[in-house]
Design a protein around this motif. Structure first.
Motif, PDB file in Angstrom:
ATOM      1  N   PHE A 194       0.761  -1.264  -0.088  1.00 52.10           N
ATOM      2  CA  PHE A 194       0.112   0.096   0.068  1.00 52.10           C
ATOM      3  C   PHE A 194       0.762   1.355  -0.019  1.00 52.10           C
ATOM      4  CE2 PHE A 194      -3.290  -2.971   1.406  1.00 52.10           C
ATOM      5  CZ  PHE A 194      -4.327  -2.460   0.378  1.00 52.10           C
ATOM      6  N   THR A 195       2.259   1.232   0.272  1.00 49.62           N
ATOM      7  CA  THR A 195       3.113   2.341   0.328  1.00 49.62           C
ATOM      8  C   THR A 195       4.019   2.431  -0.640  1.00 49.62           C
ATOM      9  OG1 THR A 195       4.268   1.517   1.990  1.00 49.62           O
ATOM     10  CG2 THR A 195       2.526   2.840   2.632  1.00 49.62           C
ATOM     11  N   VAL A 196       4.998   1.402  -0.746  1.00 47.60           N
ATOM     12  CA  VAL A 196       6.111   1.358  -1.567  1.00 47.60           C
ATOM     13  C   VAL A 196       5.825   0.660  -2.986  1.00 47.60           C
ATOM     14  CG1 VAL A 196       8.419   0.545  -1.972  1.00 47.60           C
ATOM     15  CG2 VAL A 196       7.223   0.747   0.311  1.00 47.60           C
ATOM     16  N   ALA A 197       4.938  -0.072  -3.126  1.00 46.68           N
ATOM     17  CA  ALA A 197       4.574  -0.486  -4.544  1.00 46.68           C
ATOM     18  C   ALA A 197       3.827   0.520  -5.259  1.00 46.68           C
ATOM     19  CB  ALA A 197       3.736  -1.916  -4.108  1.00 46.68           C
ATOM     20  N   ASP A 198       4.253   0.248  -6.616  1.00 43.76           N
ATOM     21  CA  ASP A 198       3.453   1.028  -7.596  1.00 43.76           C
ATOM     22  C   ASP A 198       2.949   0.280  -8.488  1.00 43.76           C
ATOM     23  OD1 ASP A 198       3.019   2.828  -9.776  1.00 43.76           O
ATOM     24  OD2 ASP A 198       5.045   3.530  -9.788  1.00 43.76           O
ATOM     25  N   TRP A 199       1.524   0.055  -8.512  1.00 43.54           N
ATOM     26  CA  TRP A 199       0.769  -0.608  -9.197  1.00 43.54           C
ATOM     27  C   TRP A 199       0.132  -0.016 -10.481  1.00 43.54           C
ATOM     28  CZ3 TRP A 199       0.428  -5.308  -7.403  1.00 43.54           C
ATOM     29  CH2 TRP A 199       0.643  -5.676  -6.006  1.00 43.54           C
ATOM     30  N   ARG A 200       0.856   0.677 -11.013  1.00 42.26           N
ATOM     31  CA  ARG A 200       0.403   1.738 -12.324  1.00 42.26           C
ATOM     32  C   ARG A 200       0.158   0.619 -13.371  1.00 42.26           C
ATOM     33  NH1 ARG A 200       4.361   5.643 -14.122  1.00 42.26           N
ATOM     34  NH2 ARG A 200       5.563   4.718 -12.363  1.00 42.26           N
ATOM     35  N   ALA A 201       1.380  -0.128 -13.525  1.00 42.41           N
ATOM     36  CA  ALA A 201       1.350  -1.342 -14.812  1.00 42.41           C
ATOM     37  C   ALA A 201       0.122  -2.253 -14.627  1.00 42.41           C
ATOM     38  CB  ALA A 201       2.913  -2.131 -14.738  1.00 42.41           C
ATOM     39  N   VAL A 202      -0.571  -2.394 -13.398  1.00 42.99           N
ATOM     40  CA  VAL A 202      -1.533  -3.142 -13.188  1.00 42.99           C
ATOM     41  C   VAL A 202      -2.941  -2.368 -13.429  1.00 42.99           C
ATOM     42  CG1 VAL A 202      -3.015  -4.758 -11.982  1.00 42.99           C
ATOM     43  CG2 VAL A 202      -0.413  -4.811 -12.025  1.00 42.99           C
ATOM     44  N   THR A 203      -3.095  -1.225 -12.813  1.00 41.17           N
ATOM     45  CA  THR A 203      -4.129  -0.338 -12.836  1.00 41.17           C
ATOM     46  C   THR A 203      -4.612   0.323 -14.120  1.00 41.17           C
ATOM     47  OG1 THR A 203      -3.176   1.163 -11.604  1.00 41.17           O
ATOM     48  CG2 THR A 203      -4.344  -0.126 -10.375  1.00 41.17           C
ATOM     49  N   GLN A 204      -3.376   0.643 -15.137  1.00 39.09           N
ATOM     50  CA  GLN A 204      -3.847   1.366 -16.180  1.00 39.09           C
ATOM     51  C   GLN A 204      -4.332   0.563 -17.094  1.00 39.09           C
ATOM     52  OE1 GLN A 204      -0.431   3.630 -17.314  1.00 39.09           O
ATOM     53  NE2 GLN A 204      -0.373   5.034 -15.591  1.00 39.09           N
ATOM     54  N   PHE A 205      -4.116  -0.706 -17.215  1.00 34.38           N
ATOM     55  CA  PHE A 205      -4.690  -1.675 -18.448  1.00 34.38           C
ATOM     56  C   PHE A 205      -5.521  -2.667 -18.031  1.00 34.38           C
ATOM     57  CE2 PHE A 205      -0.064  -0.275 -18.517  1.00 34.38           C
ATOM     58  CZ  PHE A 205      -0.196   0.673 -19.694  1.00 34.38           C
ATOM     59  N   PRO A 206      -6.657  -2.209 -17.399  1.00 34.83           N
ATOM     60  CA  PRO A 206      -7.611  -3.432 -16.914  1.00 34.83           C
ATOM     61  C   PRO A 206      -8.174  -4.049 -18.297  1.00 34.83           C
ATOM     62  CG  PRO A 206      -8.475  -1.292 -16.595  1.00 34.83           C
ATOM     63  CD  PRO A 206      -7.048  -1.015 -16.872  1.00 34.83           C
ATOM     64  N   MET A 207      -8.278  -3.408 -19.342  1.00 32.95           N
ATOM     65  CA  MET A 207      -8.773  -4.175 -20.592  1.00 32.95           C
ATOM     66  C   MET A 207      -7.790  -5.095 -21.152  1.00 32.95           C
ATOM     67  SD  MET A 207     -12.078  -3.602 -20.435  1.00 32.95           S
ATOM     68  CE  MET A 207     -12.572  -4.123 -21.870  1.00 32.95           C
ATOM     69  N   LEU A 208      -6.664  -4.471 -21.195  1.00 32.79           N
ATOM     70  CA  LEU A 208      -5.741  -5.372 -21.803  1.00 32.79           C
ATOM     71  C   LEU A 208      -5.583  -6.663 -20.881  1.00 32.79           C
ATOM     72  CD1 LEU A 208      -2.491  -3.173 -22.678  1.00 32.79           C
ATOM     73  CD2 LEU A 208      -3.687  -4.806 -24.186  1.00 32.79           C
ATOM     74  N   TYR A 209      -5.308  -6.641 -19.614  1.00 38.32           N
ATOM     75  CA  TYR A 209      -5.315  -7.824 -18.727  1.00 38.32           C
ATOM     76  C   TYR A 209      -6.470  -8.663 -19.346  1.00 38.32           C
ATOM     77  CZ  TYR A 209      -1.500  -6.205 -16.094  1.00 38.32           C
ATOM     78  OH  TYR A 209      -0.019  -5.619 -16.002  1.00 38.32           O
ATOM     79  N   ALA A 210      -7.750  -7.971 -19.463  1.00 36.51           N
ATOM     80  CA  ALA A 210      -8.949  -8.885 -19.608  1.00 36.51           C
ATOM     81  C   ALA A 210      -9.079  -9.272 -20.901  1.00 36.51           C
ATOM     82  CB  ALA A 210     -10.293  -8.061 -19.278  1.00 36.51           C
ATOM     83  N   VAL A 211      -8.796  -8.833 -21.997  1.00 36.88           N
ATOM     84  CA  VAL A 211      -8.959  -9.296 -23.263  1.00 36.88           C
ATOM     85  C   VAL A 211      -7.997  -9.181 -24.381  1.00 36.88           C
ATOM     86  CG1 VAL A 211     -11.554  -9.109 -23.218  1.00 36.88           C
ATOM     87  CG2 VAL A 211     -10.370  -7.128 -24.142  1.00 36.88           C
ATOM     88  N   GLY A 212      -6.723  -8.601 -23.845  1.00 39.17           N
ATOM     89  CA  GLY A 212      -5.885  -8.324 -24.888  1.00 39.17           C
ATOM     90  C   GLY A 212      -6.195  -7.278 -25.821  1.00 39.17           C
TER      91      GLY A 212
END
Ligand SMILES: Nc1ncnc2c1ncn2[C@@H]1O[C@H](COP(=O)(O)OP(=O)(O)OP(=O)(O)O)[C@@H](O)[C@H]1O
Ligand SMILES: [Mg+2]
Lengths: 405, 251
Positions: A56-74
């Motif tokens: 919750f403090t150090v980690a940077d989740w941008r690479a996950v949260t910015q692309f929900p659709m990519l993760y979902a359907v490419g």
């Protein structure tokens, strides 16, 4: 009707013990275990606390949260994503109906899915990839699930209807997803654009649904008295079991393409599905064979004595008992297959893991965020594997795998 | 072909031989059974009683001689075998109920899929049969939840549900605790009195005395002696029969 009542009687789960009792029974039931608990509980506690603080403090989740659709359907075209949505909603609706009709294990699965949809619908990410429409869709699925539940509970809706629904859904989904060349409403979408969880699910679900019957057929073939059938099954099983999945994936994606004329090229995703299916079928076959050996001869004699023919004996008497006897191994095989689908990255298919890697490689900034991406993907795999394993244990209990027989 | 008239035998065995590899298990068995007769077969362990009774519905294949059941000759013809199996019910020593199916499903499975009855009709008949064997309240349980005596009565109901003309019993009470033997024998006595043709491998001599029309003493794959219960119990001709009877009647 009557048989359902009977199963319910057997289905009733044991009462969970109280928390205090659990702690005493599981952590402090002997001096040695108490010692272990005292030593390791603080270690585990600090590890968990640190991971949470990091997350919750150090980690940077941008690479996950910015692309929900990519993760979902490419790369599935964003204008056509509604087709994936309809397919998913059909499954959600049927899941709800099954929950309403049969309850039990399906209730836990439905609730897990419902919570997942609800969480994603209100996920605190601002990026416009998860816009209001998307959130409404996700929330709508929760309502659809409950609607399915209510419909499934109606007297007029029989188990048979829902089974038919499940039979139609795969075809509907494939038809929706691929579309038709030149069609206005459903233009074709090349499978090279499909990716993410969509591909992971298609390969796993397709692999499980197809490999299981093939595995049963191979297991029966291996016990056949016809020499040709027996030899074919044995060679098939032993060859595939003697080779790593990667090799088979390469074989199907490269060698098959070389042998077949260009016009009759089988789609890349289908080739990967074939590879995964045959691989899993060989292992399922060995599991089922073990189960077949566990069925006593007296069962077959009793079936013959009441006049059943070979096919009826197999379908009603032998296979149900054989599969029940080796259910844990079979589900273990399914879980392995689910995780093994990650190997399709090697032949250029962007499943969930593949998408993660391509996101990392797309931007030098994201290379620093590998850990977060892989952790996210690992958690997704873990959740689904755990759900399957949980489902298997509930199913075993319901079928009395360990108690009856 | 099929015999409806009472004078025609329902089972004809002529010089039946059976080998397991080199072992000669049946060495020429001949037997004629009339409809509604109750036959008791007894003899020492390994004498071929089970093997013989199992050739009658082709669970074992005979290699020489002739077996005609209800006018149908047992041969390699699969259709004949299936027809004979529809006319004969069998009850096993170890019950052999289907553990994954409820009692009701155990009984209705074959009528639905082999006789092609509707589920409703099959369930109705099944409930009547459970009533007849005295355990209608167990219909929805699974075999593993029943006592041995109850399981064997379900097995009898399962065999009867196909409405066979002949019932074969292979030591139906040998695997049961003493207190459960009677409940199964009572069902079998009632069945015998109702006119069912029965072949029963058993050492329950009380049962034989009560309902058997004829008894056959087997030893080493041969019929050593046969006769009415009166003949066998009071006037046995062969030394082997006398010896065996003295052994089992002591208990
Ligand atoms: N499948 C088989 N393979 C080889 N030998 C067999 C087989 N079945 C039976 N036998 C042999 O055939 C002989 C007759 O067996 P059977 O089971 O008919 O005897 P039985 O009279 O029923 O004896 P019991 O009272 O112990 O049941 C025995 O010597 C047995 O070992
Ligand atoms: Mg025997």
């Amino acid at each position: 009707m009557t048989s359902q009542q009977a199963t319910q009687e057997v289905l009733r789960p044991p009462q969970p013990p109280g928390l205090i009792k659990w702690i005493r029974d599981n952590l402090f039931n002997s001096w040695f275990n108490s010692l272990l608990t005292v030593i390791f509980l603080p270690i585990v506690f600090f590890a968990v606390v640190n991971i949470i603080i990091w997350a919750f403090t150090v980690a940077d989740w941008r690479a996950v949260t910015q692309f929900p659709m990519l993760y979902a359907v490419g790369q599935y075209p964003r204008d056509e994503v509604w087709r994936v949505g309809i397919g998913l909603s059909a499954i959600v609706f049927l899941l709800g109906a099954s929950w309403g009709n049969w309850g039990g294990l399906l209730q836990s699965i439905s609730i897990a899915f419902g919570i997942a949809f609800a969480v994603f619908a209100i996920l605190p990410v601002q990026h416009d990839q998860l816009d209001l429409n998307m959130r409404l869709y996700l929330g709508g699925n929760v309502i659809l699930l409950l609607l399915g539940y209510l419909i499934g509970r109606m007297k007029a809706v029989k188990g048979g209807h829902i089974v038919i629904g499940w039979g139609i859904v795969p075809f509907l989904a494939v038809f929706l997803l691929t579309g038709r060349r030149g069609s206005e409403l459903l233009p074709d979408v090349a499978t090279t654009l499909w990716g993410g969880l969509l591909v992971t699910f298609l390969l796993s679900a397709g692999g499980i649904l197809l490999s299981f019957p093939i595995g049963v057929a191979l297991a029966l073939g291996r016990r056949s008295t016809l020499p040709v059938v027996k030899a074919f099954s044995t060679i098939f099983i032993e060859t595939i079991r003697g080779v790593p999945l990667i090799t088979i994936l390469f074989m199907f994606s490269i060698i098959l393409a070389l042998f077949l004329p260009a016009e009759s090229r089988i789609d890349r995703l289908v080739r990967a599905l074939m590879a995964v299916t045959f691989f899993s079928a060989a292992y399922s076959a060995e599991n089922v064979r073990g189960g077949l050996q566990a069925v006593p001869l007296g069962q077959i004699e009793a079936a013959k004595a009441v006049g059943m023919n070979g096919l009826q004996t197999m379908v009603f008497i032998v296979l149900p008992q054989a599969i029940r006897a080796v259910l844990p191994a079979i589900v273990g095989q399914f879980i392995a297959l689910f995780k093994d689908t990650t190997l399709v990255v090697i032949v250029g298919i962007n499943d969930l893991l593949g998408i993660g890697r391509s996101i990392i490689n797309s931007d030098p900034e994201f290379v620093q965020l590998q850990l977060e991406v892989y952790l996210f993907i690992a958690i997704v795999y873990w959740i689904f594997s755990y759900l399957m394993s949980l489902a298997s244990r509930r199913l075993e209990a319901a079928l009395g795998v360990s108690t009856k027989l | 072909m099929t015999s409806e008239t009472t004078n025609e035998p329902i089972i004809i065995c002529q010089d039946v031989h059976k080998w397991f590899d080199d072992f000669h298990a049946l060495c020429g068995i001949s037997m004629v059974v009339q409809p509604q007769e109750v036959i008791v077969i007894f003899g020492p362990s390994g004498s071929g009683k089970s093997t013989f009774i199992r050739t009658l519905n082709r669970l074992e294949e005979h290699q020489r001689g002739q077996i005609i059941v209800d006018g149908i000759e047992l041969s390699h013809d699969v259709r004949n075998i299936e027809r004979v199996r529809m006319e004969t019910g069998m009850v096993f020593q170890q019950f052999n109920l289907f553990p994954h199916l409820s009692v009701l499903q155990n009984i209705t499975l074959a009528p639905i899929w082999v006789r092609k009855w509707s589920r409703d009709k099959a369930e109705e008949v099944a409930m009547q049969l459970l009533e007849r064997v005295g355990i209608p309240e167990q219909a929805l349980k699974f075999p593993g939840q029943l006592s041995g005596g109850q399981q064997q009565r379900v097995a009898i109901a399962r065999a009867l549900a196909m409405q066979p003309k002949i019932m074969l019993f292979d030591e139906p009470t040998s695997a049961l605790d003493p207190e459960m033997i009677k409940e199964v024998l009572d069902v079998m006595v009632e069945l015998a009195q109702s006119g069912m043709t029965m072949l029963v491998v058993t050492h329950e001599m009380g049962f034989a005395r009560a309902v058997a029309d004829r008894m056959y003493f087997f030893d080493e794959g041969l019929i050593v002696e046969s006769g009415t219960p009166d003949d066998i119990f009071h006037n046995p001709q062969e030394d082997r029969t006398k010896l065996f009877l003295s052994q089992i009647l002591q208990h």
